[in-house]
Design a protein around this motif. Structure first.
Motif, PDB file in Angstrom:
ATOM      1  N   GLU A  34       0.829  -1.228   0.000  1.00 24.79           N
ATOM      2  CA  GLU A  34       0.000   0.000   0.000  1.00 24.79           C
ATOM      3  C   GLU A  34       0.855   1.267   0.000  1.00 24.79           C
ATOM      4  O   GLU A  34       0.428   2.309  -0.452  1.00 24.79           O
ATOM      5  CB  GLU A  34      -0.925   0.063   1.229  1.00 24.79           C
ATOM      6  CG  GLU A  34      -1.934  -1.053   1.360  1.00 24.79           C
ATOM      7  CD  GLU A  34      -1.376  -2.231   2.128  1.00 24.79           C
ATOM      8  OE1 GLU A  34      -1.349  -2.176   3.360  1.00 24.79           O
ATOM      9  OE2 GLU A  34      -0.946  -3.220   1.482  1.00 24.79           O
ATOM     10  N   GLU A  35       2.048   1.147   0.550  1.00 22.27           N
ATOM     11  CA  GLU A  35       2.935   2.325   0.569  1.00 22.27           C
ATOM     12  C   GLU A  35       3.468   2.637  -0.827  1.00 22.27           C
ATOM     13  O   GLU A  35       3.804   3.775  -1.140  1.00 22.27           O
ATOM     14  CB  GLU A  35       4.140   2.049   1.479  1.00 22.27           C
ATOM     15  CG  GLU A  35       3.896   2.173   2.953  1.00 22.27           C
ATOM     16  CD  GLU A  35       5.213   2.055   3.703  1.00 22.27           C
ATOM     17  OE1 GLU A  35       5.882   3.086   3.905  1.00 22.27           O
ATOM     18  OE2 GLU A  35       5.583   0.904   4.042  1.00 22.27           O
ATOM     19  N   PHE A  36       3.589   1.576  -1.623  1.00 24.51           N
ATOM     20  CA  PHE A  36       4.194   1.731  -2.944  1.00 24.51           C
ATOM     21  C   PHE A  36       3.203   2.316  -3.957  1.00 24.51           C
ATOM     22  O   PHE A  36       3.597   3.041  -4.869  1.00 24.51           O
ATOM     23  CB  PHE A  36       4.704   0.360  -3.414  1.00 24.51           C
ATOM     24  CG  PHE A  36       5.608   0.381  -4.615  1.00 24.51           C
ATOM     25  CD1 PHE A  36       6.514   1.417  -4.828  1.00 24.51           C
ATOM     26  CD2 PHE A  36       5.562  -0.653  -5.548  1.00 24.51           C
ATOM     27  CE1 PHE A  36       7.357   1.436  -5.937  1.00 24.51           C
ATOM     28  CE2 PHE A  36       6.405  -0.647  -6.669  1.00 24.51           C
ATOM     29  CZ  PHE A  36       7.294   0.396  -6.852  1.00 24.51           C
ATOM     30  N   ILE A  37       1.909   1.999  -3.761  1.00 28.55           N
ATOM     31  CA  ILE A  37       0.885   2.405  -4.745  1.00 28.55           C
ATOM     32  C   ILE A  37       0.880   3.923  -5.010  1.00 28.55           C
ATOM     33  O   ILE A  37       0.916   4.345  -6.165  1.00 28.55           O
ATOM     34  CB  ILE A  37      -0.529   1.918  -4.311  1.00 28.55           C
ATOM     35  CG1 ILE A  37      -0.524   0.408  -4.039  1.00 28.55           C
ATOM     36  CG2 ILE A  37      -1.601   2.318  -5.325  1.00 28.55           C
ATOM     37  CD1 ILE A  37      -0.374  -0.505  -5.227  1.00 28.55           C
ATOM     38  N   PRO A  38       0.862   4.770  -3.962  1.00 24.65           N
ATOM     39  CA  PRO A  38       0.847   6.218  -4.238  1.00 24.65           C
ATOM     40  C   PRO A  38       2.062   6.684  -5.042  1.00 24.65           C
ATOM     41  O   PRO A  38       1.943   7.586  -5.881  1.00 24.65           O
ATOM     42  CB  PRO A  38       0.873   6.857  -2.848  1.00 24.65           C
ATOM     43  CG  PRO A  38       0.514   5.792  -1.887  1.00 24.65           C
ATOM     44  CD  PRO A  38       0.827   4.487  -2.511  1.00 24.65           C
ATOM     45  N   LEU A  39       3.216   6.040  -4.810  1.00 27.77           N
ATOM     46  CA  LEU A  39       4.407   6.442  -5.559  1.00 27.77           C
ATOM     47  C   LEU A  39       4.273   6.025  -7.021  1.00 27.77           C
ATOM     48  O   LEU A  39       4.664   6.757  -7.927  1.00 27.77           O
ATOM     49  CB  LEU A  39       5.664   5.821  -4.936  1.00 27.77           C
ATOM     50  CG  LEU A  39       5.916   6.120  -3.460  1.00 27.77           C
ATOM     51  CD1 LEU A  39       7.279   5.594  -3.021  1.00 27.77           C
ATOM     52  CD2 LEU A  39       5.835   7.610  -3.174  1.00 27.77           C
ATOM     53  N   ASN A 247      15.945   3.280 -12.868  1.00 24.70           N
ATOM     54  CA  ASN A 247      14.673   3.898 -13.272  1.00 24.70           C
ATOM     55  C   ASN A 247      13.860   4.375 -12.061  1.00 24.70           C
ATOM     56  O   ASN A 247      14.219   4.118 -10.907  1.00 24.70           O
ATOM     57  CB  ASN A 247      13.875   2.966 -14.196  1.00 24.70           C
ATOM     58  CG  ASN A 247      13.345   1.747 -13.475  1.00 24.70           C
ATOM     59  OD1 ASN A 247      12.790   1.845 -12.375  1.00 24.70           O
ATOM     60  ND2 ASN A 247      13.527   0.577 -14.082  1.00 24.70           N
ATOM     61  N   GLU A 248      12.768   5.068 -12.329  1.00 24.73           N
ATOM     62  CA  GLU A 248      11.994   5.712 -11.257  1.00 24.73           C
ATOM     63  C   GLU A 248      11.293   4.721 -10.331  1.00 24.73           C
ATOM     64  O   GLU A 248      11.118   4.977  -9.142  1.00 24.73           O
ATOM     65  CB  GLU A 248      10.976   6.683 -11.865  1.00 24.73           C
ATOM     66  CG  GLU A 248      11.595   7.965 -12.395  1.00 24.73           C
ATOM     67  CD  GLU A 248      12.155   8.831 -11.277  1.00 24.73           C
ATOM     68  OE1 GLU A 248      13.373   8.731 -11.006  1.00 24.73           O
ATOM     69  OE2 GLU A 248      11.392   9.606 -10.674  1.00 24.73           O
ATOM     70  N   MET A 249      10.900   3.561 -10.891  1.00 26.29           N
ATOM     71  CA  MET A 249      10.256   2.560 -10.026  1.00 26.29           C
ATOM     72  C   MET A 249      11.242   2.011  -9.006  1.00 26.29           C
ATOM     73  O   MET A 249      10.912   1.845  -7.841  1.00 26.29           O
ATOM     74  CB  MET A 249       9.699   1.412 -10.873  1.00 26.29           C
ATOM     75  CG  MET A 249       8.281   1.639 -11.285  1.00 26.29           C
ATOM     76  SD  MET A 249       7.376   0.087 -11.432  1.00 26.29           S
ATOM     77  CE  MET A 249       8.233  -0.692 -12.775  1.00 26.29           C
ATOM     78  N   GLN A 250      12.455   1.736  -9.478  1.00 22.00           N
ATOM     79  CA  GLN A 250      13.494   1.238  -8.567  1.00 22.00           C
ATOM     80  C   GLN A 250      13.786   2.274  -7.486  1.00 22.00           C
ATOM     81  O   GLN A 250      13.920   1.939  -6.305  1.00 22.00           O
ATOM     82  CB  GLN A 250      14.797   0.964  -9.340  1.00 22.00           C
ATOM     83  CG  GLN A 250      14.780  -0.243 -10.258  1.00 22.00           C
ATOM     84  CD  GLN A 250      16.040  -0.287 -11.104  1.00 22.00           C
ATOM     85  OE1 GLN A 250      16.222   0.531 -11.997  1.00 22.00           O
ATOM     86  NE2 GLN A 250      16.915  -1.231 -10.829  1.00 22.00           N
ATOM     87  N   ALA A 251      13.908   3.545  -7.912  1.00 20.68           N
ATOM     88  CA  ALA A 251      14.256   4.600  -6.958  1.00 20.68           C
ATOM     89  C   ALA A 251      13.140   4.789  -5.936  1.00 20.68           C
ATOM     90  O   ALA A 251      13.395   4.992  -4.745  1.00 20.68           O
ATOM     91  CB  ALA A 251      14.541   5.909  -7.699  1.00 20.68           C
ATOM     92  N   LEU A 255      13.328   4.365  -1.793  1.00 21.83           N
ATOM     93  CA  LEU A 255      12.972   5.353  -0.756  1.00 21.83           C
ATOM     94  C   LEU A 255      12.191   4.692   0.371  1.00 21.83           C
ATOM     95  O   LEU A 255      12.387   5.012   1.550  1.00 21.83           O
ATOM     96  CB  LEU A 255      12.150   6.490  -1.374  1.00 21.83           C
ATOM     97  CG  LEU A 255      12.953   7.474  -2.229  1.00 21.83           C
ATOM     98  CD1 LEU A 255      12.034   8.359  -3.054  1.00 21.83           C
ATOM     99  CD2 LEU A 255      13.876   8.320  -1.361  1.00 21.83           C
ATOM    100  N   LEU A 256      11.322   3.751   0.018  1.00 26.00           N
ATOM    101  CA  LEU A 256      10.547   3.041   1.048  1.00 26.00           C
ATOM    102  C   LEU A 256      11.430   2.065   1.826  1.00 26.00           C
ATOM    103  O   LEU A 256      11.324   1.954   3.043  1.00 26.00           O
ATOM    104  CB  LEU A 256       9.375   2.294   0.412  1.00 26.00           C
ATOM    105  CG  LEU A 256       8.350   3.159  -0.330  1.00 26.00           C
ATOM    106  CD1 LEU A 256       7.288   2.282  -0.976  1.00 26.00           C
ATOM    107  CD2 LEU A 256       7.706   4.163   0.615  1.00 26.00           C
TER     108      LEU A 256
END
Ligand SMILES: *Cc1c(COP(=O)(O)O)cnc(C)c1O
Length: 393
Positions: A34-39, A247-251, A255-256
């Motif tokens: 759930e934390e990843f979804i907003p990103l 890439n942005e998904m990895q980054a 962060l999480l």
């Protein structure tokens, strides 16, 4: 018919239970989905998927703070970061390195057309033995590529001293050393460059990922050009660069993950203590040594089996554990110098590598990860202990 279906589902559930029961050497830690979804929504919204976007910049900043380093450049994975690091420093000719590591350390040299020269390791840290480096230096030697194996720091001062005398560069493969400190200083600040891996199996993971740490802005710029095809600006290409950008998904996932690293290291520490307290006093077992004044990350827990004292060989123990669904790994076996692409090299001769040759036959890395249950670690200890007691009884 229903009977058959029932039988099949019964069998399936048994298989499932078995799969669940399997314990591997490592298990990646993940944040809540759930934390990843907003990103992810933010990435979808912005259409900014890569090329040093918002999350990439933020992760570089956060990692510099967390690791206490000045400059970091993120990469798609650790191997590409290693390959690029050698390019950044224009390393060529021969490089002195350790045979006791994951194979990517030496592969990165080969991908740069560099000849690896294998140097033996120390018996206590399993790291490159500085007292054996000088003998291997030739007019073609340009650098030393040591590895902080299992996150235990190399003898950084001695290595630096030799490098300074002979005018060599030092690039550390720090894939195991995320967060490790020596006398309260980040181990990543030693050497000309230090290279990290954020692979799923490492202390901090971005699924796949890696980074180069350097000490000045000019070098950081050069690294950033090289990981993006060598583009310095829209119309200038300064070198035959590569595409190795994170890439942005990895980054975003990074962060999480970063928020949980400290807690995970503490959980691993508990497992390491359990193993140490129950195994290290047993005849025939040597545990990885903890070096003084080091903040460890507990990424690995290797033990070393002396067959004559323990009763069975490392391989016998390895299969015994497998029979019990414990998938320990022989990190690192075989030596890199024993693999086909390298075994013909003069320095690959086992007579030149007596310590590494012995250690690689004795090592077995036990399961260690944040979510490993105490009772499972205790069961692993029991299985190992029972193997030894059989000899006595
Ligand atoms: C994991 C690892 C690498 C490779 O990193 P990747 O991110 O998997 O490419 C290199 N060296 C060592 C010592 C490693 O353990």
């Amino acid at each position: 018919m229903t009977l058959i279906i029932e039988k099949i589902s019964e069998l399936m559930s048994k298989i499932n239970i078995n799969i669940k029961d399997k314990i591997f050497v490592n298990q990646p830690t993940l944040p809540e989905l759930e934390e990843f979804i907003p990103l992810l929504e933010e990435i979808w919204e912005s259409k900014n998927l890569t090329n040093m976007g918002k999350f990439h910049q933020e992760l570089e900043k956060k990692l510099c703070e967390f690791l206490d380093v000045k400059y970091i450049s993120l990469f798609a994975n650790g191997t590409l970061a290693l390959i690029a690091a050698l390019q950044v420093m224009r390393i060529s000719g021969e490089v002195i390195t350790t045979p006791y590591s994951f194979v990517a350390t030496t592969h990165a040299l080969k991908w740069n057309g560099i000849s690896p020269v294998f140097c033996d390791i120390e018996p206590n840290t399993y790291n490159l033995d500085p007292s054996k480096i000088e003998n291997l230096i030739t007019p073609k030697t340009t650098a030393i590529v040591p590895v902080h194996i299992y996150g235990n720091p190399c003898d950084v001062n001695k290595i630096e001293e030799i490098a300074d005398i002979y005018g060599l560069k030092v690039i550390y493969d720090s894939a195991h050393a995320f967060g490790v400190k020596l006398k309260n200083e980040s181990i990543l600040n030693f050497g000309d460059l230090s290279v990290l891996s954020f692979h799923a199996t490492k202390i901090f993971n971005t699924f796949e990922g890696g980074a180069i740490i350097c000490h000045d802005e000019k070098t950081k710029k050069r690294i950033d050009y090289l990981k993006n095809f060598g583009f310095a600006n829209e119309t200038t290409v300064i070198a035959p660069g590569i595409n190795a950008k994170m890439n942005e998904m990895q980054a975003a996932i990074g962060l999480l993950q970063l928020k949980n690293v400290e807690t995970n290291i503490q959980k691993r520490k508990k497992i390491a203590e359990l193993y140490r307290n129950n195994l290290c006093n047993q005849n025939g077992i040597t545990c990885i040594h903890e070096i003084d004044e080091v903040n460890h990350n507990y990424g690995y827990f290797p033990i070393f089996i002396d067959k004559d004292k323990f009763g069975i060989s490392r391989d016998e123990l390895y299969y015994k554990l497998r029979d019990n669904n414990i998938f320990a790994r022989r990190y690192f076996y075989p030596l890199i110098s024993q693999f086909q692409p390298y075994k013909g090299l003069e320095s690959a001769n086992s007579e030149n590598l007596p310590i590494a040759t012995k250690v690689t036959e004795q090592v077995i890395s036990l399961p260690i990860y944040a979510d490993l249950k105490n009772k499972d670690a205790e069961r692993i200890v029991e299985i190992i202990s029972s193997c030894r007691m059989r000899l006595v009884g």
